[in-house]
Design an enzyme around this catalytic site. Structure first.
Site, PDB file in Angstrom:
ATOM      1  CB  ILE A   1      71.116  27.200 -24.332  1.00 30.35           C
ATOM      2  CG1 ILE A   1      70.967  28.532 -24.459  1.00 30.35           C
ATOM      3  CG2 ILE A   1      71.466  26.384 -25.482  1.00 30.35           C
ATOM      4  CD1 ILE A   1      69.618  29.169 -25.320  1.00 30.35           C
TER       5      ILE A   1
ATOM      6  CG  HIS B   1      75.042  37.866 -16.262  1.00 26.59           C
ATOM      7  ND1 HIS B   1      73.642  37.494 -16.109  1.00 26.59           N
ATOM      8  CD2 HIS B   1      75.381  38.262 -15.129  1.00 26.59           C
ATOM      9  CE1 HIS B   1      73.232  37.306 -14.799  1.00 26.59           C
ATOM     10  NE2 HIS B   1      74.419  37.937 -14.282  1.00 26.59           N
TER      11      HIS B   1
END
Length: 197
Positions: free
Chosen positions: A94, A110
Site C-alpha cells: 500500500i 499474513h
C-alpha cells in the site's frame, strides 16, 4: 449506514468469503460492501459476484504510476463511503495515497508469526525452513512489507507428519476464524491502533 468495509484481494478469495459470510451471519454493524481486486480474472471476483458484493478490478499496469492507481481506488472508496480497508491476500504494498487517506484503518492478515517470514510464500518458507511452529498474524498496515503494528497472532504447530498441503489447510482454517473476529473488534472499537491511544 452499514456501508463501510472494503476488502482488497488478489487471488482466490477464501478469506474474503469468510469475512463476508461471518459479517452477515453475525449482523455486524458495518458490512463488507466492496471488493477491490488488482488482478482482473482472479477467482475472488467470482466469489464477490456469488455473494452479491460490488467489485472493481483495476490493473495497476494500466496506470501511469502507483499514485494514479491508488487515486483511482480512493475515488471508488469515497463513492462507497468506506471506513475500513481489510487486505485479504492482496499482493501489493500500500502506498502513501491510501495510507494517508486511511491512516490506522488498513489491516492485513499474513500466514506466519511476523516478523518471521514476511512477504510472499510465507507458508512455504516456514515449512521448508523448517520451523516447528509458524502461524497467522493480523497487523495494521504501514509503508513496509508486513511491518505494521501487530494486532493478533495465533501459533500453529508444523507436525512431523504434515505435508505442505496439510499445513496450509491448518493455516487457512485459523485465518478464517481469527480474521473475522479481529475485524469485528476493530470496527466496534474494542481494538485500536497504538498511535490512536
Amino acid at each position: 449506514m452499514g456501508v463501510s468495509i472494503a476488502v482488497f484481494a488478489s487471488g482466490s478469495g477464501s478469506n474474503f468469503q469468510s469475512l463476508v459470510e461471518v459479517a452477515r451471519q453475525e449482523h455486524w454493524p458495518e458490512q463488507i460492501s466492496l471488493l477491490i481486486c488488482d488482478r482482473p480474472g482472479a477467482k475472488v471476483l467470482k466469489r464477490a459476484q456469488a455473494l452479491d458484493v460490488e467489485s472493481y478490478a483495476l490493473a495497476p499496469k494500466s496506470f501511469a504510476a502507483k499514485a494514479k492507481y491508488e487515486q483511482a481506488v480512493l475515488e471508488i472508496l469515497k463513492q462507497f463511503q468506506i471506513r475500513w480497508i481489510v487486505l485479504a491476500g492482496y499482493m501489493r504494498l500500500i502506498g502513501p495515497t491510501l495510507l494517508t487517506a486511511y491512516s490506522n484503518r488498513i489491516v492485513n492478515i499474513h500466514p506466519s508469526l511476523l516478523p518471521a517470514f514476511p512477504g510472499k510464500n510465507a507458508i512455504e518458507q516456514a515449512f521448508s525452513y523448517p520451523v516447528k511452529v509458524s502461524g497467522v498474524t493480523i497487523h495494521f498496515v504501514d509503508e513496509g512489507m508486513d511491518t505494521g503494528p501487530i494486532i493478533a497472532q495465533t501459533p500453529i504447530e508444523i507436525a512431523p507428519e504434515d505435508t505442505i498441503e496439510t499445513f496450509a489447510k491448518k493455516v487457512h482454517q485459523v485465518e478464517h476464524k481469527l480474521y473475522p473476529r479481529v475485524v469485528y473488534d476493530l470496527i466496534t472499537g474494542k481494538i485500536s491502533c497504538p498511535s490512536l491511544d
